[in-house]
Design a protein around this motif. Sequence first.
Motif, PDB file in Angstrom:
ATOM      1  N   VAL A 106     111.266  55.368 102.776  1.00 26.32           N
ATOM      2  CA  VAL A 106     110.211  54.804 101.758  1.00 26.32           C
ATOM      3  C   VAL A 106     110.281  53.284 101.899  1.00 26.32           C
ATOM      4  O   VAL A 106     110.824  52.824 100.874  1.00 26.32           O
ATOM      5  N   GLY A 107     109.602  52.602 102.803  1.00 26.48           N
ATOM      6  CA  GLY A 107     109.840  51.246 103.061  1.00 26.48           C
ATOM      7  C   GLY A 107     108.429  50.601 102.915  1.00 26.48           C
ATOM      8  O   GLY A 107     107.344  51.327 102.687  1.00 26.48           O
ATOM      9  N   PHE A 108     108.162  49.195 102.432  1.00 35.86           N
ATOM     10  CA  PHE A 108     107.128  48.535 101.997  1.00 35.86           C
ATOM     11  C   PHE A 108     107.004  47.155 102.885  1.00 35.86           C
ATOM     12  O   PHE A 108     108.028  46.489 103.047  1.00 35.86           O
ATOM     13  N   ALA A 109     105.666  46.993 103.180  1.00 36.87           N
ATOM     14  CA  ALA A 109     105.401  45.736 103.733  1.00 36.87           C
ATOM     15  C   ALA A 109     104.127  45.045 103.331  1.00 36.87           C
ATOM     16  O   ALA A 109     103.161  45.762 102.987  1.00 36.87           O
ATOM     17  N   ILE A 110     104.148  43.585 103.072  1.00 32.95           N
ATOM     18  CA  ILE A 110     103.083  43.142 102.734  1.00 32.95           C
ATOM     19  C   ILE A 110     102.043  42.780 103.584  1.00 32.95           C
ATOM     20  O   ILE A 110     102.501  42.330 104.854  1.00 32.95           O
ATOM     21  N   PRO A 111     100.988  43.634 103.546  1.00 37.18           N
ATOM     22  CA  PRO A 111     100.137  43.313 104.563  1.00 37.18           C
ATOM     23  C   PRO A 111      99.669  41.930 105.283  1.00 37.18           C
ATOM     24  O   PRO A 111      99.608  41.009 104.458  1.00 37.18           O
ATOM     25  N   ALA A 112      99.369  41.921 106.528  1.00 40.36           N
ATOM     26  CA  ALA A 112      99.083  40.690 107.295  1.00 40.36           C
ATOM     27  C   ALA A 112      97.878  39.929 106.790  1.00 40.36           C
ATOM     28  O   ALA A 112      97.851  38.523 106.785  1.00 40.36           O
ATOM     29  N   ASP A 113      96.956  40.521 106.099  1.00 44.72           N
ATOM     30  CA  ASP A 113      95.773  39.945 105.694  1.00 44.72           C
ATOM     31  C   ASP A 113      95.873  38.969 104.450  1.00 44.72           C
ATOM     32  O   ASP A 113      95.449  37.936 104.171  1.00 44.72           O
ATOM     33  N   THR A 114      96.905  39.730 103.598  1.00 45.70           N
ATOM     34  CA  THR A 114      97.369  39.084 102.416  1.00 45.70           C
ATOM     35  C   THR A 114      98.155  37.910 102.719  1.00 45.70           C
ATOM     36  O   THR A 114      98.054  36.837 102.080  1.00 45.70           O
ATOM     37  N   VAL A 115      99.181  37.937 103.651  1.00 47.87           N
ATOM     38  CA  VAL A 115      99.977  37.149 104.088  1.00 47.87           C
ATOM     39  C   VAL A 115      99.427  35.878 104.601  1.00 47.87           C
ATOM     40  O   VAL A 115      99.505  34.756 104.472  1.00 47.87           O
ATOM     41  N   SER A 116      98.243  35.886 105.550  1.00 49.01           N
ATOM     42  CA  SER A 116      97.420  35.007 106.204  1.00 49.01           C
ATOM     43  C   SER A 116      96.843  34.013 104.994  1.00 49.01           C
ATOM     44  O   SER A 116      96.972  32.928 105.414  1.00 49.01           O
TER      45      SER A 116
END
Length: 254
Positions: free
Chosen positions: A128-138
């Motif tokens: 169970v891993g999580f990643a900040i979405p690219a659209d948010t990061v951009s």
Amino acid sequence: VTLGDQSVYEAQVVGYDEDKDVAVLHIDVENEDLRPLSVGSSGDLLVGQKVYAIGNPFGLDHTLTTGVISGLRREISSAATGRPIQDVIQTDAAINPGNSGGPLLDSSGNLIGINTAIYSPSGASSGVGFAIPADTVSGIVDQIVRFGKVTRPVLGISFAPEQAVEQLGVQGVLVLDAPRGGPAGKAGLRPTTRDDYGRLVLGDVITSINGQRVKNGSDLYKILDRCKVGDEVTVEVLRGNSSVKVPIILEAKD
């Protein structure tokens, strides 16, 4: 910063956003020595889609793990500020301590997220891993590169923990403090105080913003994340036994 050819460069911190667990670093290097990732979109991802995670788990450089997208639009809390991070990507690709900050890629090698956290009672990968979405990061990176910081609107209050409000038998956000120079203070929101005998006098309890229900601090942050600095919001509060609507102009976070 170590590049793929093992060359090492001293980096400068351009800026960071503690609320979303994202930072921007700058290194002095010739452009022809860099091979940037192509940035994809996280808006059209599907559960079951194959993904790849790159990182340095336990100090093992340039490790690649693979898996699928297990869930979308999850919510986790920032490790630094406790503020909720919304629309997070959940994946079963093995993410361990040291993977944070590494890219999450789709099968075409496009960046779709930045690995940020795992859910694990033992501290090891539990799928169970999580990643900040690219659209948010951009959007965050664009603001940091241009201004050196992220401008996020605030009400200018501190509020009580959720458990304390539940004990009072009400639902909402209890205002503990609203400095006079801040947006809420200027608008007349009442903080929690003590009377001449030392008894607690409860402040306003925020129950909705722009008609959207506020049950706790997480709800409050979600609504503010969709607002901009300078927006006027209508804050409904429980003041004693009365419901009062207070217009507040949002200001930038210091």
